[in-house]
Design an enzyme around this catalytic site. Structure first.
Site, PDB file in Angstrom:
ATOM      1  N   ASP A   1      -5.070 -11.844  12.460  1.00 58.96           N
ATOM      2  CA  ASP A   1      -3.786 -11.165  12.386  1.00 58.96           C
ATOM      3  C   ASP A   1      -2.988 -11.635  11.175  1.00 58.96           C
ATOM      4  O   ASP A   1      -3.259 -12.697  10.601  1.00 58.96           O
ATOM      5  CB  ASP A   1      -2.972 -11.408  13.664  1.00 58.96           C
ATOM      6  CG  ASP A   1      -3.553 -10.683  14.859  1.00 58.96           C
ATOM      7  OD1 ASP A   1      -4.369  -9.758  14.658  1.00 58.96           O
ATOM      8  OD2 ASP A   1      -3.205 -11.049  16.002  1.00 58.96           O
ATOM      9  N   PHE A   2      -1.987 -10.857  10.816  1.00 57.00           N
ATOM     10  CA  PHE A   2      -1.192 -11.073   9.607  1.00 57.00           C
ATOM     11  C   PHE A   2      -0.647 -12.504   9.519  1.00 57.00           C
ATOM     12  O   PHE A   2      -0.712 -13.142   8.466  1.00 57.00           O
ATOM     13  CB  PHE A   2      -0.049 -10.063   9.586  1.00 57.00           C
ATOM     14  CG  PHE A   2       0.738 -10.015   8.300  1.00 57.00           C
ATOM     15  CD1 PHE A   2       0.131  -9.641   7.108  1.00 57.00           C
ATOM     16  CD2 PHE A   2       2.080 -10.330   8.287  1.00 57.00           C
ATOM     17  CE1 PHE A   2       0.846  -9.589   5.919  1.00 57.00           C
ATOM     18  CE2 PHE A   2       2.823 -10.270   7.109  1.00 57.00           C
ATOM     19  CZ  PHE A   2       2.203  -9.902   5.919  1.00 57.00           C
TER      20      PHE A   2
END
Length: 266
Positions: free
Chosen positions: A52-53
């Site tokens: 994820d980011f």
């Protein structure tokens, strides 16, 4: 049946920083491949899975499609354990009960799916574990770095014994054998009925691969590593043994019948 041009295979391990998108190109966010943009083979690479980011940690890239598909395939690569260091907003209540729910296969209301058996362990801050967290060292990639965001005034962190003890109480190891959407975050949400959440996530390992730097391995970074581990934003080539390990781990696993390796964590 002649080979016109033989392409060299590249297998890359990267310590992903926060605020980088697990993608090869994007119009709005920095992508992890920008870290390798000076390499002539950068345009050939694709990601083996994703993070994820705002998640940090071990990320693999390659131009070998057969190798990456074996690892990412839900019927083959699922046997490879992926271990995360998880920091939660609150302490997990009834830990033993929560750990048992993980082992039995946790139902995720957010995704309306039931996970395969997983492992929830208490975090122990000693040298036998990876420091994790993704924010150590002198790398130019700060754990809060983002060239798209305005500068904000940093708050002073308290290093009192009480504060450190509370922080350690909120850290856990979670090992999963699959990769559902936001799985680790949804698992914490599920065992707390929505009252707890993940505030920091770091991938520590994929199988027996960690962010360690083997002896005589060439490190690719503008900053030196102050430990024997890749610092945030640093990367290296996988060794031949590491490439073969992942390939051998996934071989023969596509029958569709899944035998849980959970017992090794008993």
């Amino acid at each position: 049946n002649e080979i016109v041009r033989e392409k060299k295979a590249y297998y890359i391990m990267l310590h992903k920083p926060k605020a980088y998108l697990s993608a090869t190109n994007d119009s709005f966010h920095r992508c992890v491949t920008e870290i390798l943009k000076d390499q002539p083979f950068c345009h050939e690479l694709h990601l083996v899975g994703r993070l994820d980011f705002f998640t940090t940690g071990l990320l693999l890239l390659t131009n070998d499609g057969h190798w990456s598909s074996n690892i990412s395939n839900p019927l083959i690569g699922k046997k490879i354990p992926k271990k995360y260091l998880v920091t939660t907003l609150k302490k997990i209540d009834n830990f033993e009960e929560a750990a048992l729910r993980f082992r039995n296969g946790l139902y995720l209301p957010d995704n309306n799916v039931t996970c395969r058996p997983a492992v929830l362990e208490k975090y122990e801050n000693n040298n036998s574990r990876s420091s994790g967290g993704g924010g150590s060292g002198t790398s130019k990639f700060s754990s809060n770095s983002s060239s798209r965001s305005p500068k904000t005034k940093k708050r002073k962190r308290s290093n009192s014994p009480k504060t450190m003890e509370i922080a350690q109480q909120h850290k856990y190891w979670i090992t999963i054998f699959e990769g559902k959407r936001h799985q680790v975050k949804c698992m914490i949400n599920a065992i707390s009925n929505g009252e707890n959440r993940v505030i920091e996530l770091h991938r520590h390992s994929i199988g027996n691969l960690t962010l360690s730097i083997p002896e005589n391995n060439v490190l690719h970074s503008k900053t030196e590593s102050v430990t024997n581990e890749l610092q945030v934003g640093q990367w290296r080539h996988l060794t031949e043994n590491e490439v073969n390990y992942l390939e051998s781990t996934t071989n023969g696993g596509g029958s569709g019948e899944w035998i849980s390796p959970i017992d090794q964590y008993a």
